[in-house]
Design a protein around this motif. Structure first.
Motif, PDB file in Angstrom:
ATOM      1  N   MET A   1       0.836  -1.216   0.000  1.00  0.00           N
ATOM      2  CA  MET A   1       0.000   0.000   0.000  1.00  0.00           C
ATOM      3  C   MET A   1       0.862   1.254   0.000  1.00  0.00           C
ATOM      4  N   ILE A   2       1.853   1.241   0.853  1.00  0.00           N
ATOM      5  CA  ILE A   2       2.706   2.424   0.956  1.00  0.00           C
ATOM      6  C   ILE A   2       3.411   2.740  -0.361  1.00  0.00           C
ATOM      7  N   PRO A   3       3.952   1.712  -1.088  1.00  0.00           N
ATOM      8  CA  PRO A   3       4.594   2.011  -2.384  1.00  0.00           C
ATOM      9  C   PRO A   3       3.654   2.672  -3.367  1.00  0.00           C
ATOM     10  N   VAL A   4       2.359   2.254  -3.365  1.00  0.00           N
ATOM     11  CA  VAL A   4       1.401   2.878  -4.287  1.00  0.00           C
ATOM     12  C   VAL A   4       1.227   4.352  -3.943  1.00  0.00           C
ATOM     13  N   ILE A   5       1.169   4.629  -2.644  1.00  0.00           N
ATOM     14  CA  ILE A   5       1.063   6.029  -2.218  1.00  0.00           C
ATOM     15  C   ILE A   5       2.278   6.809  -2.719  1.00  0.00           C
ATOM     16  N   GLY A   6       3.452   6.167  -2.582  1.00  0.00           N
ATOM     17  CA  GLY A   6       4.676   6.828  -3.066  1.00  0.00           C
ATOM     18  C   GLY A   6       4.587   7.144  -4.550  1.00  0.00           C
ATOM     19  N   LEU A   7       4.048   6.171  -5.331  1.00  0.00           N
ATOM     20  CA  LEU A   7       3.899   6.377  -6.780  1.00  0.00           C
ATOM     21  C   LEU A   7       3.033   7.599  -7.061  1.00  0.00           C
ATOM     22  N   VAL A   8       1.857   7.623  -6.390  1.00  0.00           N
ATOM     23  CA  VAL A   8       0.904   8.724  -6.632  1.00  0.00           C
ATOM     24  C   VAL A   8       1.536  10.055  -6.231  1.00  0.00           C
ATOM     25  N   VAL A   9       2.222  10.056  -5.063  1.00  0.00           N
ATOM     26  CA  VAL A   9       2.851  11.299  -4.614  1.00  0.00           C
ATOM     27  C   VAL A   9       3.882  11.778  -5.628  1.00  0.00           C
ATOM     28  N   GLY A  10       4.645  10.809  -6.206  1.00  0.00           N
ATOM     29  CA  GLY A  10       5.664  11.201  -7.202  1.00  0.00           C
ATOM     30  C   GLY A  10       5.040  11.850  -8.407  1.00  0.00           C
ATOM     31  N   VAL A  11       3.972  11.233  -8.949  1.00  0.00           N
ATOM     32  CA  VAL A  11       3.306  11.822 -10.123  1.00  0.00           C
ATOM     33  C   VAL A  11       2.776  13.203  -9.786  1.00  0.00           C
ATOM     34  N   GLY A  12       2.125  13.276  -8.586  1.00  0.00           N
ATOM     35  CA  GLY A  12       1.559  14.567  -8.193  1.00  0.00           C
ATOM     36  C   GLY A  12       2.639  15.631  -8.072  1.00  0.00           C
ATOM     37  N   LEU A  13       3.776  15.272  -7.489  1.00  0.00           N
ATOM     38  CA  LEU A  13       4.866  16.246  -7.340  1.00  0.00           C
ATOM     39  C   LEU A  13       5.358  16.712  -8.718  1.00  0.00           C
ATOM     40  N   GLY A  14       5.499  15.726  -9.630  1.00  0.00           N
ATOM     41  CA  GLY A  14       5.990  16.096 -10.972  1.00  0.00           C
ATOM     42  C   GLY A  14       5.038  17.048 -11.664  1.00  0.00           C
ATOM     43  N   LEU A  15       3.741  16.780 -11.536  1.00  0.00           N
ATOM     44  CA  LEU A  15       2.764  17.652 -12.203  1.00  0.00           C
ATOM     45  C   LEU A  15       2.685  19.004 -11.520  1.00  0.00           C
ATOM     46  N   TRP A  16       2.862  18.985 -10.197  1.00  0.00           N
ATOM     47  CA  TRP A  16       2.649  20.220  -9.437  1.00  0.00           C
ATOM     48  C   TRP A  16       3.850  21.152  -9.567  1.00  0.00           C
ATOM     49  N   LEU A  17       5.057  20.593  -9.442  1.00  0.00           N
ATOM     50  CA  LEU A  17       6.259  21.433  -9.471  1.00  0.00           C
ATOM     51  C   LEU A  17       6.659  21.806 -10.892  1.00  0.00           C
ATOM     52  N   GLN A  18       6.369  20.901 -11.843  1.00  0.00           N
ATOM     53  CA  GLN A  18       6.743  21.116 -13.243  1.00  0.00           C
ATOM     54  C   GLN A  18       8.175  21.593 -13.390  1.00  0.00           C
ATOM     55  N   PRO A  19       9.123  20.852 -12.836  1.00  0.00           N
ATOM     56  CA  PRO A  19      10.515  21.292 -12.957  1.00  0.00           C
ATOM     57  C   PRO A  19      11.050  20.982 -14.339  1.00  0.00           C
ATOM     58  N   THR A  20      12.064  21.744 -14.778  1.00  0.00           N
ATOM     59  CA  THR A  20      12.742  21.404 -16.030  1.00  0.00           C
ATOM     60  C   THR A  20      13.973  20.581 -15.694  1.00  0.00           C
ATOM     61  N   VAL A  21      14.279  19.640 -16.554  1.00  0.00           N
ATOM     62  CA  VAL A  21      15.424  18.764 -16.297  1.00  0.00           C
ATOM     63  C   VAL A  21      16.694  19.594 -16.443  1.00  0.00           C
ATOM     64  N   PRO A  22      17.591  19.536 -15.469  1.00  0.00           N
ATOM     65  CA  PRO A  22      18.854  20.278 -15.609  1.00  0.00           C
ATOM     66  C   PRO A  22      19.611  19.801 -16.836  1.00  0.00           C
ATOM     67  N   LEU A  23      20.300  20.727 -17.467  1.00  0.00           N
ATOM     68  CA  LEU A  23      20.957  20.434 -18.740  1.00  0.00           C
ATOM     69  C   LEU A  23      21.916  19.259 -18.615  1.00  0.00           C
ATOM     70  N   GLY A  24      22.670  19.212 -17.503  1.00  0.00           N
ATOM     71  CA  GLY A  24      23.657  18.150 -17.342  1.00  0.00           C
ATOM     72  C   GLY A  24      23.022  16.770 -17.203  1.00  0.00           C
ATOM     73  N   LEU A  25      21.783  16.725 -16.707  1.00  0.00           N
ATOM     74  CA  LEU A  25      21.128  15.432 -16.485  1.00  0.00           C
ATOM     75  C   LEU A  25      20.342  14.949 -17.694  1.00  0.00           C
ATOM     76  N   GLN A  26      20.153  15.848 -18.675  1.00  0.00           N
ATOM     77  CA  GLN A  26      19.234  15.520 -19.765  1.00  0.00           C
ATOM     78  C   GLN A  26      19.558  14.214 -20.487  1.00  0.00           C
ATOM     79  N   PRO A  27      20.822  13.899 -20.787  1.00  0.00           N
ATOM     80  CA  PRO A  27      21.071  12.633 -21.488  1.00  0.00           C
ATOM     81  C   PRO A  27      20.844  11.420 -20.603  1.00  0.00           C
ATOM     82  N   TYR A  28      20.936  11.591 -19.263  1.00  0.00           N
ATOM     83  CA  TYR A  28      20.938  10.427 -18.378  1.00  0.00           C
ATOM     84  C   TYR A  28      19.558  10.086 -17.858  1.00  0.00           C
ATOM     85  N   LEU A  29      18.682  11.076 -17.769  1.00  0.00           N
ATOM     86  CA  LEU A  29      17.385  10.821 -17.138  1.00  0.00           C
ATOM     87  C   LEU A  29      16.585   9.743 -17.862  1.00  0.00           C
TER      88      LEU A  29
END
Lengths: 110, 230
Positions: A1-29
């Motif tokens: 149950m807890i991992p599913v919550i973690g999944l949902v929280v991750g998606v929500g954070l990504g949608l909410w913060l809308q960060p841009t990938v740092p240039l140095g990380l772009q090839p690796y992400l």
């Protein structure tokens, strides 16, 4: 149950913060994501076979991500980054397919 | 049973954190992919892309140059052929008036020869034509039917005169296109047509006209023996 919550929280954070990938990380992400997916699918297979172990999952997840990123990084330094990232994606893709096949056989008996 | 549960809580949290990180990364990556198509490309790939774009650009501008040149050539050649066409039309008109294959209109004179004694013959008509030509007549017709051109001959035929294959009857009316005053003056000159006609017992009326219209055409025939020498 807890991992599913973690999944949902991750998606929500990504949608909410809308960060841009740092240039140095772009090839690796993207490679890191594929490696993590491989670990997750493997964990799914282990769950189905009732031999799932959190320790193994955590170690394989982190090592997968780090090694994939490392391979691509080394490839970039050698000037064959795009080829090596293709190679990593192909290998991980094969593993994902194999694990999915095992899960499928177990679930559908086919 | 609380012991194993508690033991399992921490690893589950770690798994949750890892999965959350994965989900976060996937979301970020998917959104980033949507926004910029080239943002995930490597430097070498971008350089390659730029180079291929440069090459395509060069090819395209070469094509533009070639097509522009072709267009200019076509335009100039069509201008040349238009000029040649105009030249040829002009020449055809000139030659048509000269050869009597075109009708003609312009200022000129109308000469009416009346001779009750029928003494005005082919020789006098020929003289009249020669004097008209000397005065600059550009198109001549006798009695409105016989166009006088290079091949035209004058022959007495009984009481009548044959002009280039057509029989003309009295009274003779010669119409000529040219400067009216010059033509009229040439007829009246001493020893000219007026004197000759009056010596033959006839009268010559000279009318200058603002517009003389010649509709008679010469009979053209292809030369049987003569061929262009070049």
């Amino acid at each position: 149950m807890i991992p599913v919550i973690g999944l949902v929280v991750g998606v929500g954070l990504g949608l909410w913060l809308q960060p841009t990938v740092p240039l140095g990380l772009q090839p690796y992400l993207p490679i890191a994501i594929v490696a993590a997916l491989d670990a997750v699918i493997g964990a799914g297979r282990a769950l189905g076979e009732r031999r799932f172990d959190e320790r193994v999952f955590v170690v394989s997840f982190i090592s997968n991500v780090v090694i994939a990123a490392l391979i691509v990084f080394v490839g970039d330094q050698l000037g064959v980054g795009s080829q090596l990232s293709t190679a990593v994606v192909v290998v991980l893709g094969i593993r994902i397919f194999a694990n999915m096949a095992a899960i499928r056989r177990r679930v559908f008996h086919a | 049973m609380p012991e194993p549960r508690r033991r399992k809580l921490v690893p589950q949290l770690v798994v949750a954190v890892l999965l959350g990180g994965l989900a976060f990364a996937v979301t970020v990556q998917v959104r980033g992919n949507d926004s910029e198509a080239y943002s995930t490309l490597r430097q070498t790939e971008l350089v390659e892309l730029l180079r291929s774009l440069d090459a395509a650009n060069e090819r395209a501008s070469q094509q533009v140059d070639e097509l522009t040149r072709t267009r200019d050539e076509l335009a100039s050649s069509s201008q040349q052929s238009q000029a040649a066409q105009r030249q040829a039309d002009k020449r055809a008109t000139q030659l048509g008036i000269l050869a009597g294959t075109l009708g003609a209109r312009g200022p000129g004179v109308e000469l009416t020869i009346t001779d009750p004694e029928d003494d005005v013959n082919a020789a006098i008509l020929l003289d009249a034509v020669e004097e008209l030509r000397d005065a600059g007549a550009e198109a001549i017709v006798v009695n409105g039917t016989a166009r006088v051109v290079a091949q035209t001959y004058f022959v007495d035929e009984g009481d009548e005169v044959r002009v280039g294959g057509r029989t003309v009857t009295r009274p003779f009316v010669i119409e000529a296109i040219g400067d009216p005053d010059t033509l009229a003056e040439a007829m009246r000159i001493r020893g000219g047509l007026l004197d000759r006609v009056e010596n033959s017992g006839g009268t010559l009326d000279i009318d200058t006209r603002d517009t003389v219209t010649i509709t008679a055409l010469a009979d053209t025939q292809d030369p049987e023996y003569a061929r262009p020498s070049s």
